[in-house]
Enzyme design. Structure first.
Site, short mmCIF file in Angstrom:
data_model
loop_
_atom_site.label_atom_id
_atom_site.label_comp_id
_atom_site.label_asym_id
_atom_site.label_seq_id
_atom_site.Cartn_x
_atom_site.Cartn_y
_atom_site.Cartn_z
N ASP A 29 0.85 -1.18 0.00
CA ASP A 29 0.00 0.00 0.00
C ASP A 29 0.89 1.23 0.00
O ASP A 29 2.05 1.19 -0.40
CB ASP A 29 -0.91 -0.03 1.24
CG ASP A 29 -2.23 0.68 1.04
OD1 ASP A 29 -2.21 1.90 0.82
OD2 ASP A 29 -3.27 0.01 1.12
N HIS A 65 -3.88 6.97 2.06
CA HIS A 65 -4.42 5.64 1.83
C HIS A 65 -3.78 4.61 2.75
O HIS A 65 -4.47 3.79 3.37
CB HIS A 65 -4.21 5.25 0.36
CG HIS A 65 -5.03 4.08 -0.09
ND1 HIS A 65 -4.65 2.78 0.14
CD2 HIS A 65 -6.22 4.03 -0.75
CE1 HIS A 65 -5.57 1.97 -0.37
NE2 HIS A 65 -6.53 2.69 -0.91
N SER A 229 -10.84 -1.02 -1.11
CA SER A 229 -9.64 -1.04 -0.26
C SER A 229 -10.01 -1.29 1.20
O SER A 229 -9.38 -2.09 1.90
CB SER A 229 -8.88 0.28 -0.37
OG SER A 229 -8.24 0.41 -1.61
#
Length: 292
Positions: A29, A65, A229
């Site tokens: 990620d 994120h 996600s």
């Protein structure tokens, strides 16, 4: 616990354990704001690149994120993030560019993902969460990635991947590998989000999980985000808790239990994650367990 998470029946499992330090969770990620109060002191470290797990550009989309997904998995209990398995060490493999704008970043390639997968496997992870999106064209012919996924499966790693947020219906090459468990996103009522990718591969070999969650963001705050996600991280966290209680179970048994054996699959929409049902299936096959 939010109604959307309660629908997965994850609450009872979370009440029993925070996860085992023997179950390492990998995360391919963005980097993580490890100074966030809910993440500070958590067992978070990096693998691979040498750049470390921490964000260098806190305002980057990559940092946002990565920090959000890390909060779902590893934040301290009692905060605003889901904090599913804070007792499981989190191994972060940053793969996203940390430029101030996402437009300034190059597309992640299949070869780069393959390298990241192999590095996580070599670091000893048991559950590997891939909350990332790659275009179908990028993955159209990716022998290195197929080899890396096979390597992970051979080493007993459970691979969990976000189905993607393009709102498409059709095959996604990443999910053709039988070792990958794809996760689509749904709302609190269990209806697929309009943006979630679906398809035969997702319907036959994947799960549906709540995709609208509130979690950590850089700078000490929180934000609600929607997408696959978040849904994928929810499944990865549930897998880590189940494996913590049944450490003798092989990855294939854990995957089978998560996929709810006996559930009819005749749609492009997979069944909803049901942790209680998965736990019962895993306990029946592998009753050995440990308590925390």
């Amino acid at each position: 616990m939010s109604p959307s998470l309660a629908a997965t029946r994850l609450d009872a499992l979370m009440a029993e354990t925070e996860g085992s330090p023997r179950v390492l969770v990998g995360m391919i990620d963005g980097p993580v704001d490890v100074t966030h109060p809910d993440l500070a002191g958590a067992p978070i470290s990096s693998v691979g690149t040498g750049t470390g797990a921490a964000c260098r550009v806190s305002g980057s989309e990559a940092c946002h994120h990565g920090t959000f997904v890390a909060g779902i998995l590893a934040a301290r209990r009692g905060g605003q993030a889901p904090a599913i398995c804070p007792g499981c060490p989190l191994r972060v493999r940053p793969i996203f560019c940390e430029a101030a704008t996402i437009d300034a970043c190059p597309v992640v390639t299949a070869d780069e993902l393959a390298q990241a997968v192999a590095e996580c496997v070599d670091a000893g992870v048991k559950v590997l969460n891939m909350s990332l999106g790659l275009t179908s064209s990028t993955l159209a012919d990716a022998p290195a990635l197929r080899e890396a996924l096979g390597y992970a499966a051979g080493r007993g790693v459970l691979l969990v991947a976000a189905a993607g947020n393009g709102g498409g219906i059709g095959p996604v090459p990443l999910f053709r590998h039988p070792a990958v468990l794809p996760v689509a996103a749904c709302d609190a009522a269990g209806r697929p989000l309009p943006t979630s990718n679906l398809g035969v591969g997702v319907g036959r070999g994947g799960l549906l999980a709540p995709g609208t969650l509130r979690s950590t963001v850089p700078g000490g705050g929180y934000r609600q985000m929607s997408g696959t996600s978040a849904a994928a991280a929810l499944v990865s966290g549930a897998a880590a808790l189940l494996w913590s209680l049944h450490p003798g179970a092989p990855a294939a048994a854990l995957r089978s239990a998560l996929l709810r054996p006996g559930t009819r699959r005749g749609s492009i929409v997979p069944p909803l994650l049901d942790v209680a049902q998965s736990r019962a299936a895993l306990a029946a096959a592998h009753p050995q367990r440990i308590a925390r």
